[in-house]
Enzyme design. Structure first.
Site, PDB file in Angstrom:
ATOM      1  N   CYS A 122      53.980  56.766  21.112  1.00  0.00           N
ATOM      2  CA  CYS A 122      54.879  57.920  21.063  1.00  0.00           C
ATOM      3  C   CYS A 122      55.614  58.056  19.729  1.00  0.00           C
ATOM      4  O   CYS A 122      56.165  59.117  19.436  1.00  0.00           O
ATOM      5  CB  CYS A 122      55.882  57.846  22.208  1.00  0.00           C
ATOM      6  SG  CYS A 122      55.113  57.774  23.844  1.00  0.00           S
ATOM      7  N   HIS A 255      61.576  62.484  20.423  1.00  0.00           N
ATOM      8  CA  HIS A 255      60.394  62.366  21.275  1.00  0.00           C
ATOM      9  C   HIS A 255      60.777  62.827  22.674  1.00  0.00           C
ATOM     10  O   HIS A 255      61.810  62.424  23.214  1.00  0.00           O
ATOM     11  CB  HIS A 255      59.914  60.916  21.288  1.00  0.00           C
ATOM     12  CG  HIS A 255      58.921  60.616  22.360  1.00  0.00           C
ATOM     13  ND1 HIS A 255      57.809  61.399  22.587  1.00  0.00           N
ATOM     14  CD2 HIS A 255      58.874  59.623  23.282  1.00  0.00           C
ATOM     15  CE1 HIS A 255      57.126  60.901  23.594  1.00  0.00           C
ATOM     16  NE2 HIS A 255      57.753  59.813  24.035  1.00  0.00           N
ATOM     17  N   ASN A 285      55.875  64.342  28.887  1.00  0.00           N
ATOM     18  CA  ASN A 285      55.774  63.424  27.748  1.00  0.00           C
ATOM     19  C   ASN A 285      54.359  63.518  27.192  1.00  0.00           C
ATOM     20  O   ASN A 285      53.403  63.058  27.810  1.00  0.00           O
ATOM     21  CB  ASN A 285      56.080  61.995  28.212  1.00  0.00           C
ATOM     22  CG  ASN A 285      56.045  60.979  27.082  1.00  0.00           C
ATOM     23  OD1 ASN A 285      55.552  61.242  26.002  1.00  0.00           O
ATOM     24  ND2 ASN A 285      56.564  59.793  27.361  1.00  0.00           N
TER      25      ASN A 285
END
Length: 328
Positions: A122, A255, A285
């Protein structure tokens, strides 16, 4: 004269298959897994996500995002002299040929420009931007295509409601170019392999077959605790490096993993939530794609304007984390 790197174009792409929490809950119920829109939203802030179609690869998503970034930058694909692509879900087992090389081929770039993948989960896009910034400032490259792309739906265990409801697929891209004006003001990257076990895909390939568990595993509470701490620290490191105060940040683009982590980060930095770009509700996500997806959305809807100072930061498996402070 100093050389700077500047973002001159952004692009993004989401697969057409949008799945709401209610739709996902109905699919999981057929497997005997109970969840609900309220359960998911309360814990993550996620209401929907997008899933790639069968046969649709990370490179396919990346190409569409790249086209948008190139168009905004007013460039042809052949103008690009370096491709850096961040992904944890490459097109090919073992990651080769690299997905960056696949994208190069699909974009029709035949000028011999180097292309490489970056794997920091990520945090991947932040890592990739930092690498691009260094290459440009060194004078080695002038126009770099930086991409974050994921098809996380392919590594989710849809019998584990604690993880399968959180992730989605998508891609985002930016074109970074050499500039006489400051663009990227500071980058800071970190990793701590001792925490690798709390967010990982523990399986491996052995003699041509999958050995162990090939699905994503996450220790949610451990990730949450670590993420809030390191995101605050790395953002402050970037501010110190750029000689700026948190109050000078126009937009925080973290993020997009969990709305509570994001809100906690903004609070620690003393930033009002109105200064944070939030897409997790609609995208879920999307790992390395989440920051460029959010950036492109905010640029195109007019929130992020030329001259604005943007803090982008991510944290992911590895354990990795980093931040990029940039003037648009």
């Amino acid at each position: 004269m100093s050389i700077y790197s500047k973002i001159v174009g952004t692009g993004s792409y989401l697969p057409s298959n949008r799945v709401t929490n209610d739709e996902l809950a109905q699919q999981l119920a057929k497997k005997g897994i109970e969840t609900s829109d309220e359960w998911i939203v309360t814990r993550s802030g996620i209401s929907a996500r997008h899933y790639a179609a069968p046969g649709q690869l990370s490179s396919d998503l990346a190409v569409e995002a790249s086209k948008g970034a190139l168009e905004m930058a007013g460039l042809q694909a052949s103008d690009i002299d370096l491709i850096i692509l961040a992904t944890s879900t490459p097109d090919h087992l073992g990651g080769f040929p690299s997905t960056a090389c696949v994208v190069q081929r699909k974009l029709g770039i035949t000028n011999g420009a180097p292309a490489m993948d970056v794997q920091a989960v990520c945090s991947g896009f932040v890592y990739a931007m930092s690498v691009a910034d260094s290459f440009i400032k060194s004078g080695a490259h002038k126009k770099v295509l930086v991409i974050g792309t994921e098809v996380f739906s392919r590594i989710l265990n849809f019998e584990d409601r604690t993880t399968c409801v959180l992730f989605g697929d998508g891609a985002g891209a930016v074109v970074m170019a050499a500039s006489e004006e400051p663009g990227v003001l500071a980058t800071k990257l970190h990793a701590d392999g001792s925490h690798g076990h709390i967010l990982c895909v523990p399986g491996s390939v052995d003699n041509g077959a999958i050995s162990g568990n090939a699905y994503l595993y996450m220790d949610g509470p451990a990730v949450f605790k670590l993420a809030v701490s390191v995101l605050d620290k790395v953002a402050r490191e970037a501010l110190v490096a750029a000689n700026l105060d948190a109050a000078e940040i126009d937009w925080l683009i973290p993020h997009q993993a969990n709305i509570r982590i994001m809100q906690g980060t903004a609070k620690k930095l003393g930033l009002p939530l109105e200064k944070m770009v939030v897409t997790v509700g609609e995208h879920g996500n999307t790992s390395a794609a989440s920051i460029p997806l959010a950036l492109d959305l905010a640029v195109r809807d007019g929130r992020v304007k030329p001259g604005h100072t943007v803090m982008m930061e991510g944290v992911g498996g590895g354990f990795t984390w980093g931040a990029v402070l940039a003037r648009m």
